[in-house]
Design a protein around this motif. Structure first.
Motif, PDB file in Angstrom:
ATOM      1  N   UNK A 205     -12.264  16.868  -3.491  1.00 44.64           N
ATOM      2  CA  UNK A 205     -12.583  17.836  -4.540  1.00 44.64           C
ATOM      3  C   UNK A 205     -13.515  17.253  -5.595  1.00 44.64           C
ATOM      4  N   UNK A 206     -13.936  15.982  -5.358  1.00 45.79           N
ATOM      5  CA  UNK A 206     -14.922  15.369  -6.245  1.00 45.79           C
ATOM      6  C   UNK A 206     -14.368  14.675  -7.465  1.00 45.79           C
ATOM      7  N   UNK A 207     -13.058  14.394  -7.490  1.00 41.79           N
ATOM      8  CA  UNK A 207     -12.463  13.769  -8.664  1.00 41.79           C
ATOM      9  C   UNK A 207     -12.628  12.254  -8.572  1.00 41.79           C
ATOM     10  N   UNK A 208     -13.450  11.664  -9.435  1.00 37.87           N
ATOM     11  CA  UNK A 208     -13.832  10.263  -9.353  1.00 37.87           C
ATOM     12  C   UNK A 208     -12.652   9.308  -9.475  1.00 37.87           C
ATOM     13  N   UNK A 209     -11.662   9.639 -10.324  1.00 35.58           N
ATOM     14  CA  UNK A 209     -10.520   8.734 -10.502  1.00 35.58           C
ATOM     15  C   UNK A 209      -9.739   8.547  -9.202  1.00 35.58           C
ATOM     16  N   UNK A 210      -9.778   9.557  -8.334  1.00 37.30           N
ATOM     17  CA  UNK A 210      -9.093   9.436  -7.039  1.00 37.30           C
ATOM     18  C   UNK A 210      -9.768   8.359  -6.197  1.00 37.30           C
ATOM     19  N   UNK A 211     -11.101   8.307  -6.216  1.00 46.85           N
ATOM     20  CA  UNK A 211     -11.827   7.294  -5.453  1.00 46.85           C
ATOM     21  C   UNK A 211     -11.527   5.893  -5.987  1.00 46.85           C
ATOM     22  N   UNK A 212     -11.491   5.754  -7.298  1.00 48.63           N
ATOM     23  CA  UNK A 212     -11.198   4.458  -7.905  1.00 48.63           C
ATOM     24  C   UNK A 212      -9.782   4.012  -7.547  1.00 48.63           C
ATOM     25  N   UNK A 213      -8.836   4.927  -7.637  1.00 49.80           N
ATOM     26  CA  UNK A 213      -7.438   4.600  -7.338  1.00 49.80           C
ATOM     27  C   UNK A 213      -7.268   4.201  -5.877  1.00 49.80           C
ATOM     28  N   UNK A 214      -7.918   4.923  -4.985  1.00 46.44           N
ATOM     29  CA  UNK A 214      -7.855   4.574  -3.568  1.00 46.44           C
ATOM     30  C   UNK A 214      -8.475   3.194  -3.323  1.00 46.44           C
ATOM     31  N   UNK A 215      -9.576   2.922  -4.001  1.00 46.27           N
ATOM     32  CA  UNK A 215     -10.188   1.608  -3.886  1.00 46.27           C
ATOM     33  C   UNK A 215      -9.236   0.515  -4.357  1.00 46.27           C
ATOM     34  N   UNK A 216      -8.560   0.766  -5.484  1.00 48.96           N
ATOM     35  CA  UNK A 216      -7.611  -0.215  -6.012  1.00 48.96           C
ATOM     36  C   UNK A 216      -6.452  -0.457  -5.046  1.00 48.96           C
ATOM     37  N   UNK A 218      -6.376  -0.144  -1.721  1.00 50.72           N
ATOM     38  CA  UNK A 218      -6.786  -0.930  -0.558  1.00 50.72           C
ATOM     39  C   UNK A 218      -7.189  -2.354  -0.956  1.00 50.72           C
ATOM     40  N   UNK A 219      -7.674  -2.507  -2.162  1.00 52.81           N
ATOM     41  CA  UNK A 219      -8.080  -3.841  -2.623  1.00 52.81           C
ATOM     42  C   UNK A 219      -6.858  -4.706  -2.921  1.00 52.81           C
ATOM     43  N   UNK A 220      -5.868  -4.130  -3.600  1.00 52.17           N
ATOM     44  CA  UNK A 220      -4.682  -4.901  -3.996  1.00 52.17           C
ATOM     45  C   UNK A 220      -3.711  -5.110  -2.838  1.00 52.17           C
ATOM     46  N   UNK A 221      -3.588  -4.103  -1.970  1.00 49.42           N
ATOM     47  CA  UNK A 221      -2.715  -4.220  -0.812  1.00 49.42           C
ATOM     48  C   UNK A 221      -1.241  -4.236  -1.137  1.00 49.42           C
ATOM     49  N   UNK A 222      -0.843  -3.684  -2.283  1.00 48.59           N
ATOM     50  CA  UNK A 222       0.572  -3.684  -2.654  1.00 48.59           C
ATOM     51  C   UNK A 222       1.322  -2.477  -2.088  1.00 48.59           C
ATOM     52  N   UNK A 223       0.655  -1.340  -1.965  1.00 49.84           N
ATOM     53  CA  UNK A 223       1.304  -0.128  -1.461  1.00 49.84           C
ATOM     54  C   UNK A 223       0.850   0.217  -0.044  1.00 49.84           C
ATOM     55  N   UNK A 224      -0.366  -0.189   0.292  1.00 44.56           N
ATOM     56  CA  UNK A 224      -0.905   0.030   1.635  1.00 44.56           C
ATOM     57  C   UNK A 224      -1.458  -1.302   2.146  1.00 44.56           C
ATOM     58  N   UNK A 225      -1.746  -1.356   3.411  1.00 46.71           N
ATOM     59  CA  UNK A 225      -2.289  -2.587   3.987  1.00 46.71           C
ATOM     60  C   UNK A 225      -3.630  -2.923   3.348  1.00 46.71           C
ATOM     61  N   UNK A 226      -3.770  -4.166   2.914  1.00 47.43           N
ATOM     62  CA  UNK A 226      -5.012  -4.598   2.258  1.00 47.43           C
ATOM     63  C   UNK A 226      -6.182  -4.434   3.232  1.00 47.43           C
ATOM     64  N   UNK A 227      -7.252  -3.816   2.732  1.00 46.87           N
ATOM     65  CA  UNK A 227      -8.418  -3.550   3.583  1.00 46.87           C
ATOM     66  C   UNK A 227      -9.649  -3.513   2.672  1.00 46.87           C
ATOM     67  N   UNK A 228     -10.355  -4.618   2.607  1.00 44.79           N
ATOM     68  CA  UNK A 228     -11.500  -4.698   1.693  1.00 44.79           C
ATOM     69  C   UNK A 228     -12.632  -3.756   2.106  1.00 44.79           C
ATOM     70  N   UNK A 229     -12.746  -3.493   3.404  1.00 51.79           N
ATOM     71  CA  UNK A 229     -13.781  -2.558   3.862  1.00 51.79           C
ATOM     72  C   UNK A 229     -13.516  -1.157   3.329  1.00 51.79           C
TER      73      UNK A 229
END
Length: 257
Positions: A205-216, A218-229
């Motif tokens: 829906x174009x909400x930028x904070x969602x993209x940032x949160x998803x990036x965080x 996958x980057x941190x790997x605390x809630x989902x499997x860490x995946x830098x790609x």
């Protein structure tokens, strides 16, 4: 919004204040005599009379109830002074030719009914405004009120209900908040899979904070499997939307790889 509500209240009161003065306050009863036609009838004290109809309004600060009381004989030169007319009297006056047969019809103006029930109309408007917001922004704002505790205690379940209503109307911020609440167990049990669904939908829906949160995530790997790609891909989406910190993260991941 508060100014609009105040304006509605004032407009509803204007025509009733004159009636309030006649009845000596904002609580009580007001009778109004509406002239129909002149008649050749004298009152008990020799007054000239006219055929009229009467309405009665009850006031509880504003008009609360109004009745159509039918035909009466108004007293000329006197405000709202009248003699009652029952069926027997009407027939008697008609037989003598003092009243026309049939009696002239009358119609109570819509505005009089409107002011007669002004209290309930105003309450209905207020109820619609306060309890039944229809647009997605209003629903989201109501949810935020309970989520952040603005002038009211924090209430996550109530906030979630309003976010869900707004999300059904495809409002990105509301969808995003539902994702955060499922991720943080606010007003519901923690559910990472459901949270990811909401966050990805908010991204669509174009909400930028969602993209940032998803990036965080996958980057941190605390809630989902860490995946830098995947983290880089989500940060890049946010960067393309003008999010400066997301752009820095894209650069950071590329330099570290």
């Amino acid at each position: 919004m508060k100014k609009l509500l105040l304006l509605i209240a004032l407009l509803s009161l204007v025509p009733n204040l004159a009636s309030a003065r006649r009845i000596g306050g904002l609580f009580g009863k007001s009778e109004r005599i509406h002239k129909i036609t002149d008649v050749d009838i004298k009152g008990a004290n020799g007054e000239d009379l006219y055929l009229a109809h009467k309405t009665t309004s009850l006031y509880i600060f504003m008009g609360a109830y109004m009745t159509d009381d039918g035909y009466v004989l108004g007293v000329k030169g006197s405000i709202n002074t009248y003699y009652d007319l029952d069926e027997e009297q009407i027939k008697k006056f008609q037989a003598s030719g003092a009243l026309p047969t049939p009696l002239p019809p009358y119609k109570i103006e819509f505005t009089e009914w409107l002011w007669g029930y002004a209290l309930w109309i105003l309450l209905a408007v207020l109820a619609i405004i306060w309890f039944f917001p229809k647009n997605k922004e209003a629903l989201f704002a109501r949810g935020c009120k309970y989520y952040f505790g603005k002038n009211t205690p924090v209430n996550y379940p109530k906030a979630m209900r309003y976010f869900e209503k707004s999300a059904k109307k495809e409002y990105g911020p509301a969808v995003f908040n539902l994702g955060v609440m499922h991720l943080s167990a606010q007003g519901t049990e923690k559910n990472v899979d459901k949270a990811m669904e909401f966050l990805k939908k908010a991204s669509k829906l174009g909400y930028v904070d969602a993209n940032v949160t998803l990036g965080n995530l996958y980057y941190n790997g605390s809630e989902v499997t860490k995946d830098l790609g995947s983290a880089e891909a989500w940060y890049k989406k946010a960067c393309d939307q003008g999010h400066a910190d997301a752009c820095k993260m894209v650069t950071h991941i590329q330099q570290a790889s």
